[in-house]
Design a protein around this motif. Structure first.
Motif, mmCIF file in Angstrom:
data_model
loop_
_atom_site.group_PDB
_atom_site.id
_atom_site.type_symbol
_atom_site.label_atom_id
_atom_site.label_comp_id
_atom_site.label_asym_id
_atom_site.label_seq_id
_atom_site.Cartn_x
_atom_site.Cartn_y
_atom_site.Cartn_z
ATOM 1 N N ALA A 192 15.871 -16.538 -11.667
ATOM 2 C CA ALA A 192 16.048 -15.088 -11.840
ATOM 3 C C ALA A 192 17.417 -14.772 -12.420
ATOM 4 N N ALA A 193 18.455 -15.439 -11.928
ATOM 5 C CA ALA A 193 19.800 -15.215 -12.463
ATOM 6 C C ALA A 193 19.875 -15.620 -13.932
ATOM 7 N N PHE A 194 19.201 -16.703 -14.272
ATOM 8 C CA PHE A 194 19.161 -17.150 -15.670
ATOM 9 C C PHE A 194 18.505 -16.093 -16.554
ATOM 10 N N ALA A 195 17.450 -15.446 -16.027
ATOM 11 C CA ALA A 195 16.732 -14.427 -16.800
ATOM 12 C C ALA A 195 17.601 -13.210 -17.085
ATOM 13 N N ASP A 196 18.540 -12.891 -16.199
ATOM 14 C CA ASP A 196 19.450 -11.760 -16.434
ATOM 15 C C ASP A 196 20.486 -12.072 -17.502
ATOM 16 N N ARG A 197 20.637 -13.339 -17.813
ATOM 17 C CA ARG A 197 21.635 -13.737 -18.811
ATOM 18 C C ARG A 197 21.014 -14.202 -20.118
ATOM 19 N N ARG A 198 19.854 -14.814 -20.051
ATOM 20 C CA ARG A 198 19.253 -15.404 -21.242
ATOM 21 C C ARG A 198 17.984 -14.708 -21.720
ATOM 22 N N ARG A 200 14.159 -12.308 -20.404
ATOM 23 C CA ARG A 200 12.959 -12.346 -19.565
ATOM 24 C C ARG A 200 11.898 -13.277 -20.147
ATOM 25 N N ARG A 201 11.669 -13.153 -21.450
ATOM 26 C CA ARG A 201 10.528 -13.820 -22.078
ATOM 27 C C ARG A 201 10.604 -15.339 -21.950
ATOM 28 N N ARG A 202 11.674 -15.926 -22.448
ATOM 29 C CA ARG A 202 11.777 -17.382 -22.470
ATOM 30 C C ARG A 202 11.785 -17.948 -21.054
ATOM 31 N N THR A 203 12.529 -17.326 -20.161
ATOM 32 C CA THR A 203 12.601 -17.807 -18.785
ATOM 33 C C THR A 203 11.239 -17.753 -18.112
ATOM 34 N N LEU A 204 10.524 -16.658 -18.323
ATOM 35 C CA LEU A 204 9.190 -16.503 -17.746
ATOM 36 C C LEU A 204 8.241 -17.594 -18.224
ATOM 37 N N LEU A 205 8.236 -17.856 -19.505
ATOM 38 C CA LEU A 205 7.296 -18.837 -20.054
ATOM 39 C C LEU A 205 7.618 -20.252 -19.573
ATOM 40 N N TYR A 206 8.900 -20.604 -19.501
ATOM 41 C CA TYR A 206 9.275 -21.927 -18.990
ATOM 42 C C TYR A 206 8.908 -22.054 -17.508
ATOM 43 N N ALA A 207 9.148 -21.001 -16.744
ATOM 44 C CA ALA A 207 8.799 -21.033 -15.320
ATOM 45 C C ALA A 207 7.296 -21.190 -15.128
ATOM 46 N N ALA A 208 6.511 -20.498 -15.945
ATOM 47 C CA ALA A 208 5.055 -20.582 -15.837
ATOM 48 C C ALA A 208 4.568 -22.000 -16.133
ATOM 49 N N ALA A 209 5.069 -22.595 -17.206
ATOM 50 C CA ALA A 209 4.643 -23.954 -17.565
ATOM 51 C C ALA A 209 5.054 -24.951 -16.484
ATOM 52 N N GLU A 449 13.166 -0.563 -9.533
ATOM 53 C CA GLU A 449 13.757 0.743 -9.818
ATOM 54 C C GLU A 449 15.172 0.913 -9.275
ATOM 55 N N MET A 450 15.552 0.160 -8.264
ATOM 56 C CA MET A 450 16.816 0.401 -7.561
ATOM 57 C C MET A 450 17.995 -0.396 -8.121
ATOM 58 N N PHE A 451 17.759 -1.185 -9.199
ATOM 59 C CA PHE A 451 18.830 -2.019 -9.731
ATOM 60 C C PHE A 451 18.906 -1.893 -11.246
ATOM 61 N N GLY A 452 20.124 -2.002 -11.772
ATOM 62 C CA GLY A 452 20.329 -1.949 -13.208
ATOM 63 C C GLY A 452 19.800 -3.193 -13.908
ATOM 64 N N THR A 453 19.643 -3.100 -15.221
ATOM 65 C CA THR A 453 19.004 -4.163 -15.992
ATOM 66 C C THR A 453 19.726 -5.492 -15.876
ATOM 67 N N ILE A 454 21.065 -5.482 -15.930
ATOM 68 C CA ILE A 454 21.788 -6.751 -15.944
ATOM 69 C C ILE A 454 21.793 -7.443 -14.581
ATOM 70 N N ARG A 455 21.300 -6.763 -13.543
ATOM 71 C CA ARG A 455 21.226 -7.370 -12.214
ATOM 72 C C ARG A 455 19.825 -7.307 -11.630
ATOM 73 N N ARG A 456 18.862 -6.825 -12.383
ATOM 74 C CA ARG A 456 17.534 -6.563 -11.826
ATOM 75 C C ARG A 456 16.840 -7.836 -11.359
ATOM 76 N N SER A 457 16.786 -8.858 -12.189
ATOM 77 C CA SER A 457 16.106 -10.095 -11.805
ATOM 78 C C SER A 457 16.868 -10.824 -10.702
ATOM 79 N N GLU A 458 18.188 -10.917 -10.863
ATOM 80 C CA GLU A 458 19.004 -11.609 -9.870
ATOM 81 C C GLU A 458 18.896 -10.922 -8.513
ATOM 82 N N SER A 459 18.925 -9.600 -8.500
ATOM 83 C CA SER A 459 18.802 -8.858 -7.241
ATOM 84 C C SER A 459 17.462 -9.127 -6.584
ATOM 85 N N ASN A 460 16.421 -9.171 -7.385
ATOM 86 C CA ASN A 460 15.110 -9.481 -6.834
ATOM 87 C C ASN A 460 15.054 -10.902 -6.297
#
Length: 525
Positions: A192-198, A200-209, A449-460
């Motif tokens: 999740a922290a990686f997704a906030d920096r690199r 959503r798309r690429r991180t999601l697809l690698y995680a799925a595979a 909804e409760m977190f900004g974009t640059i921290r949304r994935s990491e916060s989750n």
């Protein structure tokens, strides 16, 4: 093939134009008197004015309209008028369109066709907002991946009791394995922290595979310890996958339809869960047959490749990545703690209620693997209507009351079903499932909804840690109390968690309905 038709103009006169006739998807015909036809064509919201409902149109010429906005990749509406008598005409409204909804298009073609043919009112099934082609495409692709995430996230809980039996392990060993597997949340947080920096798309697809391959590898394990290690990898990646699907979708969804989108993703994940449950009877084929369910995960790889070719990056992430990373705003810590307590308290009850149900049915009620599957499928179907209804209501009426009632009521009925046998047990868990499902689009949307974009994935990801802690504590406590006092007493104590959440939601949660993510998080503005 070209032909000449008479087109009715706003002034009431008719002109002849030559046009190409594409094969229409939908045709609406009506025969009216000339005077009545003029009102239908040129009156308020007449057929010769652009539509502003689920498709926003613009005029391309006399009686020809294209889409400015809507869930369509191709669209044209043409209105023609042909005389059928001395004082009558036939109005023909032709729609030629292609929905921008990959994979799920077949489910929406009939209701969409009916909606555009019948009039300009918003259909009951439609979300509160109009979707663009991009939004429709992204949500559909993410829903496809949500099916895989739902399958992977459900599989272990449905099969571990059979794996334990093959390996000759005790229930205590099973409980320890399940608790250790929850350390996979560390993988989830890192992804999740990686997704906030690199991105959503690429991180999601690698995680799925990775989650799919690790799940398939589970079919090869030789003991419970190895199963726990391999599943920790699969679960960590599949949970990250589910988290990113949710964050990605709500970043793209219209402000007034985020709860509706959450319910759609929940339904898709529920379909994946249902497939996992449906694979459980394979365990009846032999002591090692439970492994076949994990091999089924490989069927998801073509869907990941399909999505990889069509899924763009989140627009909000693209905007946020160009901005400097600043310190968290003052409200961030309060929101993080509030939602962390919520995650812990909900899963303190929900995790053991879900994961120990098969053991309860098998040991306390004498169910076979097939009967467990029938029970689960017949009592879990209520989740779909629950999510759909709550998703629409949450976007129209607000989230807080629905979330509070759903989380407390769902837990109450789930607890009650552990105290009974026979048909009342089936009915109670079906009601509990319906009420619990309403929390997906009402309570769940706050995580994005409760977190900004640059921290949304990491916060989750951090919220996931709190949830795992609640799950581990709940499983350990429930296992101990169930052995000592029975399932009913165990869940009567653990229900305090959801009751606490219901109170917190009413007292401290803001109402976020129809507010943009930038309004809720000024650091994104």
């Amino acid at each position: 093939m070209a032909s000449t038709v008479m087109v009715w103009s706003r002034g009431g006169a008719s002109t002849k134009v030559s046009c190409l006739q594409p094969m229409p998807r939908v045709i609406s015909r009506r025969v009216l008197s000339t005077d009545a036809a003029d009102g239908v064509l040129n009156g308020p919201s007449g057929l010769l004015s652009p539509r502003t409902d689920i498709v926003l149109e613009r005029a391309e010429g006399d009686a020809v309209f294209s889409a400015v906005e809507g869930p369509v990749s191709q669209y044209q509406r043409t209105v023609t008028v042909e005389p059928v008598g001395s004082d009558q005409v036939e109005i023909i409204e032709r729609f030629d369109y292609r929905l921008a909804i990959p994979v799920w298009r077949v489910l929406f073609t009939v209701p969409f066709s009916r909606a555009i043919r019948q009039g300009r009112e918003w259909p009951w099934w439609h979300p509160p907002d109009r979707f663009t082609a991009r939004q429709a495409r992204i949500v559909a692709l993410l829903a496809t991946l949500a099916v895989i995430a739902g399958f992977l996230g459900t599989l272990l809980g449905q099969t571990i009791t059979f794996a334990r039996e093959e390996f000759g392990e005790s229930k205590s060993a099973q409980g320890i394995a399940l608790s250790l597997i929850r350390l996979s949340i560390l993988i989830t947080v890192a992804v999740a922290a990686f997704a906030d920096r690199r991105g959503r798309r690429r991180t999601l697809l690698y995680a799925a595979a990775g989650a799919i391959l690790a799940s398939a590898a589970t079919s090869l394990v030789a003991n419970l310890a190895t199963l726990a290690a391999v599943q920790a990898t699969s679960r960590g990646l599949s949970h990250a996958m589910a988290l990113l699907i949710f964050v990605f979708a709500l970043e793209e969804a219209p402000a007034g339809s985020r709860a509706f989108v959450a319910s759609m993703l929940g339904l898709a994940a529920g379909l994946g869960s249902g497939i996992a449950v449906g694979s459980v009877p394979l365990a009846d084929l032999g002591d090692a047959a439970w492994r076949l369910s994990f091999l089924l995960a490989l069927a998801g790889m073509p869907l990941v490749l399909f999505a990889a070719r069509r899924l763009p990056e989140s627009q909000r992430f693209e905007t946020a990545r160009r901005q400097p990373r600043t310190r968290p705003p003052q409200q961030y810590r309060f929101r993080l703690v509030l939602l962390a307590v919520t995650s812990f308290a909900v899963l303190l009850f929900a995790a053991p209620a879900s994961q120990l149900q098969n053991d309860f049915l098998r040991d306390e009620r004498g169910f076979s693997a097939t009967k467990i599957t029938v029970f689960t499928l017949l009592t879990a179907w209520t989740a779909g209507p629950g999510m759909l209804i709550a998703g629409k209501l949450a976007d129209l009426r607000g989230r807080r009351v629905l979330a509070s009632v759903g989380v407390s009521g769902g837990a109450l009925f789930a607890f009650w079903h552990f105290t009974l046998a026979g048909w009342p047990m089936w009915v109670l868990i079906a009601i509990g499932t319906l009420m619990t499902a309403t929390t997906v689009p009402t309570l769940g949307v706050y995580r994005a909804e409760m977190f900004g974009t640059i921290r949304r994935s990491e916060s989750n990801g951090f919220l996931g840690v709190a949830g795992v802690a609640g799950s581990a504590a709940g499983l350990a406590a429930a296992g101990f109390m169930a052995d000592a006092w029975g399932y009913g007493t165990a869940f009567a104590i653990l229900i305090a968690g959801p009751i606490l959440v219901a109170i917190l939601v009413l007292l401290y949660y803001p109402e976020t309905t129809r507010r943009s993510l930038e309004e809720l998080n000024p650091e994104d503005a």
